[in-house]
Design a protein around this motif. Sequence first.
Motif, short mmCIF file in Angstrom:
data_model
loop_
_atom_site.label_atom_id
_atom_site.label_comp_id
_atom_site.label_asym_id
_atom_site.label_seq_id
_atom_site.Cartn_x
_atom_site.Cartn_y
_atom_site.Cartn_z
N PRO A 195 51.38 -18.64 35.19
CA PRO A 195 51.86 -19.93 35.71
C PRO A 195 52.33 -19.80 37.17
N HIS A 196 52.06 -20.85 37.91
CA HIS A 196 52.42 -20.87 39.33
C HIS A 196 53.90 -20.56 39.56
N ASN A 197 54.78 -21.17 38.76
CA ASN A 197 56.22 -20.97 39.00
C ASN A 197 56.68 -19.56 38.66
N MET A 198 55.90 -18.86 37.84
CA MET A 198 56.23 -17.46 37.54
C MET A 198 55.76 -16.57 38.70
N VAL A 199 54.59 -16.89 39.22
CA VAL A 199 54.00 -16.08 40.29
C VAL A 199 54.75 -16.29 41.60
#
Lengths: 326, 326
Positions: A195-199
């Motif tokens: 997920p973008h927010n994790m990366v």
Amino acid sequence: MSENVRDANMQRINNKQLAEAFIDEQIKQIQKEVGNKKVLLALSGGVDSSVVAALLIKAIGQNLVCIHVNHGLLRKGESEQVIKVFQKELGANLIYVDAVDRFLDALKGVEDPEEKRKIIGKIFIDVFAEEAKKLDGIEFLAQGTIYPDILESKGIKAHHNVGGLPKELNFQLVEPVKLLYKDEVRVVGEALGLPHNMVYRQPFPGPGLGVRCPGAITRERLEVVRESDAILREEFALAKLEGKVWQYFTIVPPFRSTGIKDNKRTFDYMVVIRAVNSIDATSASVEEIPYPLLFKIRDRILKEVPGVNRVLFDISPKPIATIEWE
Amino acid sequence: MSENVRDANMQRINNKQLAEAFIDEQIKQIQKEVGNKKVLLALSGGVDSSVVAALLIKAIGQNLVCIHVNHGLLRKGESEQVIKVFQKELGANLIYVDAVDRFLDALKGVEDPEEKRKIIGKIFIDVFAEEAKKLDGIEFLAQGTIYPDILESKGIKAHHNVGGLPKELNFQLVEPVKLLYKDEVRVVGEALGLPHNMVYRQPFPGPGLGVRCPGAITRERLEVVRESDAILREEFALAKLEGKVWQYFTIVPPFRSTGIKDNKRTFDYMVVIRAVNSIDATSASVEEIPYPLLFKIRDRILKEVPGVNRVLFDISPKPIATIEWE
């Protein structure tokens, strides 16, 4: 230690194609190195360990055993996201350890920042080692070491990954992203489908919210930190500042001031908003949050977080302040 | 108490002509009331007591005895200005009492805000009464009571002037501005030739900087409050915000955080900037200080005030916060 030196000709991984080539190469490399053996990984939910986990799941599947330790100092929703992404979506072999009470009980009344860090670090190793000992046939330990960690460890400070494990746990290391810079790890993470927010997660200190609850940590104040931080992150995401502002979080000092509610005097905590921009964390400037947004965040915190009657904005650059407060 | 009620037909004093008429009338009234007797006045340097002093100097000259008590909690340059304006320029009969040690010693280690206020109030009365007893033939006490004080004292709170004096000091009261609103007192003050910055002085609490040095007051932290407050006032004046922003000051909580200077860890105080707008102090909104000015003030504080490594901006409205912190 030539294997810890990045080849001067190595191309900067800045697109999907290069990321996929790196992933394919690493998968082969890991499979060759590890074979049928089992690999252990401390999965915090940070970018580096998450990318390593995703790589290893692709390479060796169920032979990767991830241990996620919830030390009670994680941000709101963080453990839940680790479980959702790795266990439910990627089918990882994930052990979730709820060690909240163990950490918070040990930290009770401890005011000194260094002492707090030591306790958090020590219990983390203890919990991780206890879980590791329950498992059979593990020969490898994967770590989310990245290239700046290696560069920094030549002098300034030891890098923050799982060092200090007991000697009987004589693991060989697997460090697939150790020659990558942070931006490359992120490109690889996106190519792996994380997920973008994790990366694009902001840097988060090892002792977690513990350093944002300065002085002796209490559960009450920790909850104020966690809830206010969640509001700040939500509003920054809505305002499209996520991924643009380098680091933003809240701090709740062990100090209360007067306020007034329904014509009665209150004596409650204050939430400090911190938002800084930086290239490499050695210096940082303050993000000029527009007042309408700043006041919107303030109003939500004052309305939604119990026990708070004041909100401040930390406008200090690094140096002379530090980004975190302790 | 009909003499404490403002005539509904009384014109609002909003120009020099009306102010001068008021001054002439009061001078006659005071001369008639007081005659050749002596009048005592506690002169803090605030607008109200300053205007009363200037009026009485015009009316009775050396028969007014002003006592200025320096309790160590005044702003930078405040006592000096009182001496300069009243003693040197207006030739007042002024007694300056340096009671700094007496106040600060009594306040040492006292954390409770109510207790701090009580100590400051009690010592103030003691010091004032001691000075009054040294003087002969004083029959009158002048006070800077204004009309809102009278309106407020009907219920909500006792007004803040010199009450609680020992009974043997059985003074008659002289309160020449007791029917005026604050804005009228200012117009009268300007007509009396008082300095603009004295007449348009921000509201300042009775316990002075003591409430802006929350918790147990230390001389070290008090000095940080005083110096940072002086910088804030200077920069607001330069930015033409003096007289426009209702109230602005700094607070220094009894709490320190880490910083970095010359590559070494520091552990120092933080200065909080407060700047609010209000009509009547029952509610207040935050002044949106433009970032360039905010950062200029911050940089000066960090550079010029020893023992500070962090600056915050308090962005809390009243309610739910209060304007002062304790």
